[in-house]
Design a protein around this motif. Structure first.
Motif, PDB file in Angstrom:
ATOM      1  N   GLY A  33       0.836  -1.089  -0.065  1.00 19.90           N
ATOM      2  CA  GLY A  33       0.110   0.063   0.192  1.00 19.90           C
ATOM      3  C   GLY A  33       0.902   1.387   0.010  1.00 19.90           C
ATOM      4  N   GLU A  34       0.936   2.201  -1.151  1.00 18.39           N
ATOM      5  CA  GLU A  34       1.480   3.263  -1.162  1.00 18.39           C
ATOM      6  C   GLU A  34       0.750   4.577  -1.003  1.00 18.39           C
ATOM      7  OE1 GLU A  34       3.219   0.244  -3.999  1.00 18.39           O
ATOM      8  OE2 GLU A  34       1.274   0.978  -3.893  1.00 18.39           O
ATOM      9  N   ILE A  35       1.004   5.242   0.105  1.00 19.99           N
ATOM     10  CA  ILE A  35       0.390   6.416   0.487  1.00 19.99           C
ATOM     11  C   ILE A  35       1.488   7.594   0.717  1.00 19.99           C
ATOM     12  CG2 ILE A  35      -0.841   7.795   2.599  1.00 19.99           C
ATOM     13  CD1 ILE A  35      -1.028   4.710   3.483  1.00 19.99           C
ATOM     14  N   THR A  36       1.011   8.762  -0.126  1.00 19.55           N
ATOM     15  CA  THR A  36       1.981   9.845  -0.347  1.00 19.55           C
ATOM     16  C   THR A  36       1.484  11.085   0.419  1.00 19.55           C
ATOM     17  OG1 THR A  36       2.058   9.336  -2.981  1.00 19.55           O
ATOM     18  CG2 THR A  36       2.610  11.342  -2.145  1.00 19.55           C
ATOM     19  N   VAL A  37       2.450  11.637   1.073  1.00 15.63           N
ATOM     20  CA  VAL A  37       2.220  12.749   2.039  1.00 15.63           C
ATOM     21  C   VAL A  37       2.959  13.742   1.422  1.00 15.63           C
ATOM     22  CG1 VAL A  37       2.388  13.434   4.569  1.00 15.63           C
ATOM     23  CG2 VAL A  37       1.947  10.992   3.983  1.00 15.63           C
ATOM     24  N   THR A  38       2.389  15.054   1.224  1.00 21.10           N
ATOM     25  CA  THR A  38       2.870  16.287   0.745  1.00 21.10           C
ATOM     26  C   THR A  38       2.363  17.196   1.370  1.00 21.10           C
ATOM     27  OG1 THR A  38       0.953  16.244  -0.860  1.00 21.10           O
ATOM     28  CG2 THR A  38       3.030  15.191  -1.696  1.00 21.10           C
ATOM     29  N   GLY A  39       3.367  18.479   1.284  1.00 19.00           N
ATOM     30  CA  GLY A  39       2.916  19.642   1.968  1.00 19.00           C
ATOM     31  C   GLY A  39       4.134  20.318   2.718  1.00 19.00           C
ATOM     32  N   PRO A  40       4.064  21.664   3.227  1.00 18.19           N
ATOM     33  CA  PRO A  40       4.831  22.128   3.802  1.00 18.19           C
ATOM     34  C   PRO A  40       5.234  21.590   5.294  1.00 18.19           C
ATOM     35  CG  PRO A  40       3.553  23.844   2.974  1.00 18.19           C
ATOM     36  CD  PRO A  40       2.865  22.684   2.622  1.00 18.19           C
ATOM     37  N   GLN A  41       4.163  20.787   5.592  1.00 15.42           N
ATOM     38  CA  GLN A  41       4.257  20.119   7.183  1.00 15.42           C
ATOM     39  C   GLN A  41       4.133  18.626   7.027  1.00 15.42           C
ATOM     40  OE1 GLN A  41       1.361  22.659   9.442  1.00 15.42           O
ATOM     41  NE2 GLN A  41       3.251  22.691  10.690  1.00 15.42           N
ATOM     42  N   ALA A  42       4.454  18.346   5.857  1.00 17.41           N
ATOM     43  CA  ALA A  42       4.522  16.744   5.660  1.00 17.41           C
ATOM     44  C   ALA A  42       5.621  15.905   6.705  1.00 17.41           C
ATOM     45  CB  ALA A  42       4.909  16.442   4.241  1.00 17.41           C
ATOM     46  N   ALA A  43       6.686  16.470   6.777  1.00 19.26           N
ATOM     47  CA  ALA A  43       7.629  15.818   7.723  1.00 19.26           C
ATOM     48  C   ALA A  43       7.133  16.108   9.277  1.00 19.26           C
ATOM     49  CB  ALA A  43       9.175  16.431   7.741  1.00 19.26           C
ATOM     50  N   ALA A  44       6.535  17.304   9.502  1.00 19.93           N
ATOM     51  CA  ALA A  44       6.089  17.330  10.841  1.00 19.93           C
ATOM     52  C   ALA A  44       4.878  16.295  11.353  1.00 19.93           C
ATOM     53  CB  ALA A  44       5.543  18.803  11.125  1.00 19.93           C
ATOM     54  N   LEU A  45       4.019  16.151  10.160  1.00 20.38           N
ATOM     55  CA  LEU A  45       2.927  15.238  10.472  1.00 20.38           C
ATOM     56  C   LEU A  45       3.188  13.765  10.612  1.00 20.38           C
ATOM     57  CD1 LEU A  45       0.017  13.826  10.155  1.00 20.38           C
ATOM     58  CD2 LEU A  45       0.218  14.294   7.634  1.00 20.38           C
ATOM     59  N   LEU A  46       4.505  13.329   9.719  1.00 14.27           N
ATOM     60  CA  LEU A  46       4.956  12.039   9.860  1.00 14.27           C
ATOM     61  C   LEU A  46       5.687  11.718  11.328  1.00 14.27           C
ATOM     62  CD1 LEU A  46       5.859  11.588   6.202  1.00 14.27           C
ATOM     63  CD2 LEU A  46       4.143  10.276   7.431  1.00 14.27           C
ATOM     64  N   ASP A  47       6.244  12.920  11.673  1.00 12.85           N
ATOM     65  CA  ASP A  47       7.008  12.750  12.887  1.00 12.85           C
ATOM     66  C   ASP A  47       5.782  12.581  14.145  1.00 12.85           C
ATOM     67  OD1 ASP A  47       9.521  12.623  12.187  1.00 12.85           O
ATOM     68  OD2 ASP A  47       9.802  15.058  12.346  1.00 12.85           O
ATOM     69  N   PHE A  48       4.819  13.067  13.883  1.00  9.96           N
ATOM     70  CA  PHE A  48       3.824  13.322  15.101  1.00  9.96           C
ATOM     71  C   PHE A  48       2.840  11.678  14.698  1.00  9.96           C
ATOM     72  CE2 PHE A  48      -0.927  13.439  15.662  1.00  9.96           C
ATOM     73  CZ  PHE A  48      -0.843  13.619  17.010  1.00  9.96           C
ATOM     74  N   ALA A  49       3.132  11.208  13.534  1.00  9.95           N
ATOM     75  CA  ALA A  49       1.989   9.933  13.544  1.00  9.95           C
ATOM     76  C   ALA A  49       2.792   8.820  13.669  1.00  9.95           C
ATOM     77  CB  ALA A  49       1.738  10.339  11.966  1.00  9.95           C
ATOM     78  N   LEU A  50       4.333   8.793  13.286  1.00 12.24           N
ATOM     79  CA  LEU A  50       5.035   7.679  13.455  1.00 12.24           C
ATOM     80  C   LEU A  50       5.725   7.546  14.619  1.00 12.24           C
ATOM     81  CD1 LEU A  50       5.660   7.205   9.325  1.00 12.24           C
ATOM     82  CD2 LEU A  50       3.660   6.478  10.604  1.00 12.24           C
ATOM     83  N   VAL A  51       6.471   6.770  14.832  1.00 16.25           N
ATOM     84  CA  VAL A  51       7.563   6.529  16.033  1.00 16.25           C
ATOM     85  C   VAL A  51       9.067   7.158  15.596  1.00 16.25           C
ATOM     86  CG1 VAL A  51       5.964   4.698  17.143  1.00 16.25           C
ATOM     87  CG2 VAL A  51       8.115   4.136  15.804  1.00 16.25           C
ATOM     88  N   GLY A  52       9.321   7.041  14.346  1.00 19.51           N
ATOM     89  CA  GLY A  52      10.752   7.320  13.729  1.00 19.51           C
ATOM     90  C   GLY A  52      10.882   8.760  13.839  1.00 19.51           C
ATOM     91  N   TYR A  60      13.001   2.686   7.753  1.00 17.71           N
ATOM     92  CA  TYR A  60      12.175   1.325   8.276  1.00 17.71           C
ATOM     93  C   TYR A  60      11.617   1.993   9.603  1.00 17.71           C
ATOM     94  CZ  TYR A  60      10.512  -2.867  10.571  1.00 17.71           C
ATOM     95  OH  TYR A  60       9.681  -3.726  11.199  1.00 17.71           O
ATOM     96  N   THR A  61      10.141   2.084   9.985  1.00 19.55           N
ATOM     97  CA  THR A  61       9.618   2.720  11.080  1.00 19.55           C
ATOM     98  C   THR A  61       8.405   2.056  11.297  1.00 19.55           C
ATOM     99  OG1 THR A  61       9.008   4.593  12.109  1.00 19.55           O
ATOM    100  CG2 THR A  61       8.484   4.492  10.014  1.00 19.55           C
ATOM    101  N   MET A  62       7.510   2.440  12.391  1.00 16.93           N
ATOM    102  CA  MET A  62       6.338   1.807  12.748  1.00 16.93           C
ATOM    103  C   MET A  62       5.504   2.769  12.797  1.00 16.93           C
ATOM    104  SD  MET A  62       7.428  -1.348  15.059  1.00 16.93           S
ATOM    105  CE  MET A  62       8.583  -2.495  14.537  1.00 16.93           C
ATOM    106  N   ILE A  63       4.002   2.475  12.892  1.00 16.94           N
ATOM    107  CA  ILE A  63       3.090   3.330  13.191  1.00 16.94           C
ATOM    108  C   ILE A  63       2.246   2.606  14.267  1.00 16.94           C
ATOM    109  CG2 ILE A  63       1.311   2.463  11.237  1.00 16.94           C
ATOM    110  CD1 ILE A  63       0.015   5.192  11.401  1.00 16.94           C
ATOM    111  N   CYS A  64       2.048   3.321  15.586  1.00 13.01           N
ATOM    112  CA  CYS A  64       1.719   2.580  16.575  1.00 13.01           C
ATOM    113  C   CYS A  64       0.119   3.453  17.065  1.00 13.01           C
ATOM    114  CB  CYS A  64       2.473   2.780  17.905  1.00 13.01           C
ATOM    115  SG  CYS A  64       4.057   1.925  17.719  1.00 13.01           S
ATOM    116  N   ARG A  65      -0.628   2.767  18.153  1.00 13.72           N
ATOM    117  CA  ARG A  65      -1.834   3.368  18.620  1.00 13.72           C
ATOM    118  C   ARG A  65      -1.221   4.097  19.856  1.00 13.72           C
ATOM    119  NH1 ARG A  65      -5.753  -1.879  19.500  1.00 13.72           N
ATOM    120  NH2 ARG A  65      -4.186  -2.154  21.205  1.00 13.72           N
TER     121      ARG A  65
END
Length: 372
Positions: A57-76, A88-93
């Motif tokens: 499953g490919e999911i694209t994340v774009t925009g000025p705060q793409a990195a900030a979103l992924l840092d918040f959403a993922l553990v890496g 390599y990283t993970m998404i946790c509850r």
């Protein structure tokens, strides 16, 4: 599972023309094997194998705060990944349970591609969309925008070099670069799930068949064979790589899985699960939970996921994945066992296979490591 017909990849007709045994995997009709799964496994270890992984499953994340979103959403620490690299990283509850393990590619300054397991792609997409609230970033479902082919094994660099002028020698492990392979525009990534050197090629679905045929032709003289999901599983098992739903589940944190290193507490700001994962890290340090270990059979009987691991008549753990290992010539398994029985060489460990306690040796993971 809904009763809808499984999805088919762009290579479906080609797989059938090659006589593949097809199977429903995470809602997709996928090739399990083309001939002998053992021969396919050995080809990847010694020569090269060609895989269709278009179910990922490919999911694209774009925009000025793409990195900030992924840092918040993922553990890496995704903001720290340089363009052209992958992590390599993970998404946790919120409670620290693992929703999925992922590879995140930074394609450009404000563009990332998150690659999720097929069985979890919708869950990951929904979580990223939900977690994007308040961020100047867009989460886009690109699952229909890509076909994914992988060429894996020691001959794979030579095969790919004959079809592209991209700088493969300069392409590090866990890096990706845009290029053209056999005339097809592709994201060329040096990643894989086999324990071998190899590449994953993200292309438009309409280019998948011509790319597969070009790779097949280029690999004819060096032993490249088409490979199905069955040997992919034994290859990743030998390489000690976790599979979601087996070694990784929502009831385990990354620390339970021995993968606490992917959790980056030092990154700035909050991230989903931070508090629960911090507590899990402390627990793991003081009273280690069950530990993921390798088991090698002394006999011939093959362990399967869910079988109990026993010692002295007591249940001390559970098998998460098991299969015959073509490389070792013996059945192997990954299992979570009590810390007291986790040291390599621990005596008296067995797997309960239909009531018979079959002796196993505890070994360090991975079972197999390629010679660099």
């Amino acid at each position: 599972m809904s009763s809808t017909a499984p999805r088919r990849t762009a290579l479906d007709a080609l797989h059938r023309s090659l006589g593949a045994t097809m199977t429903d995997f995470a809602g997709w009709d996928m090739p399990l094997r083309y001939g002998s799964e053992r021969d396919e496994h050995v080809a990847v270890r010694t020569k090269a194998g060609l895989f269709d992984l278009s179910h990922m499953g490919e999911i694209t994340v774009t925009g000025p705060q793409a990195a900030a979103l992924l840092d918040f959403a993922l553990v890496g620490n995704i903001g720290g990944v340089k363009p052209g690299r992958a992590r390599y990283t993970m998404i946790c509850r919120e409670d620290g349970g693992i929703l999925d393990d992922l590879i995140v590619y930074r394609l450009a300054e404000h563009e990332y591609m998150v690659v999720a397991n097929a069985s979890n792609a919708q869950v990951v997409l929904d979580a990223l969309v939900e977690r994007s609230a308040g961020f100047d970033a867009e989460v886009r479902d690109d699952r229909d925008g890509y076909a994914l082919l992988a060429v894996q094994g020691p001959e794979s660099p030579g095969i790919l070099k004959s079809l592209t002028d991209a700088d493969l020698d300069g392409l590090k492990y866990y890096a990706g670069l845009p290029g053209t392979v056999a005339g097809v525009p592709a994201l060329i990534a040096r990643t894989g799930y086999t324990g071998e050197d190899g590449f994953e090629l993200f292309v438009k679905p309409e280019h998948a068949v011509e790319l597969w045929q070009a790779l097949t032709k280029a690999g004819e003289g060096v032993g490249l064979v088409p490979c199905g999901l069955s040997c992919r599983d034994t290859l990743r098992l030998e390489a000690g790589m976790p599979l979601y739903g087996h070694e990784l589940t929502t009831s385990l944190t990354p620390f339970d899985a021995g993968l606490g290193r992917v959790v980056k507490f030092e990154k700035e700001g909050d991230f989903v699960g931070r508090a629960a994962l911090s507590a899990a890290a402390e627990r793991a340090a003081s009273e280690p939970p069950r530990v993921l270990v390798g088991l090698v059979a002394r006999g011939r009987r093959v362990p399967r996921a869910g079988y109990a691991v026993v010692a002295g008549g007591e249940v001390i753990g559970e098998v998460t994945s098991g299969a015959p290992s073509p490389t070792l010539g013996k059945p192997i398994a990954m299992a979570y066992v009590d810390a007291a029985h986790a040291a390599p060489g621990t005596e008296g460990v067995a797997v309960d296979i239909r009531g018979s306690h079959e002796p196993y040796d505890v070994v360090a993971l991975p079972f197999y490591k390629r010679q660099k």
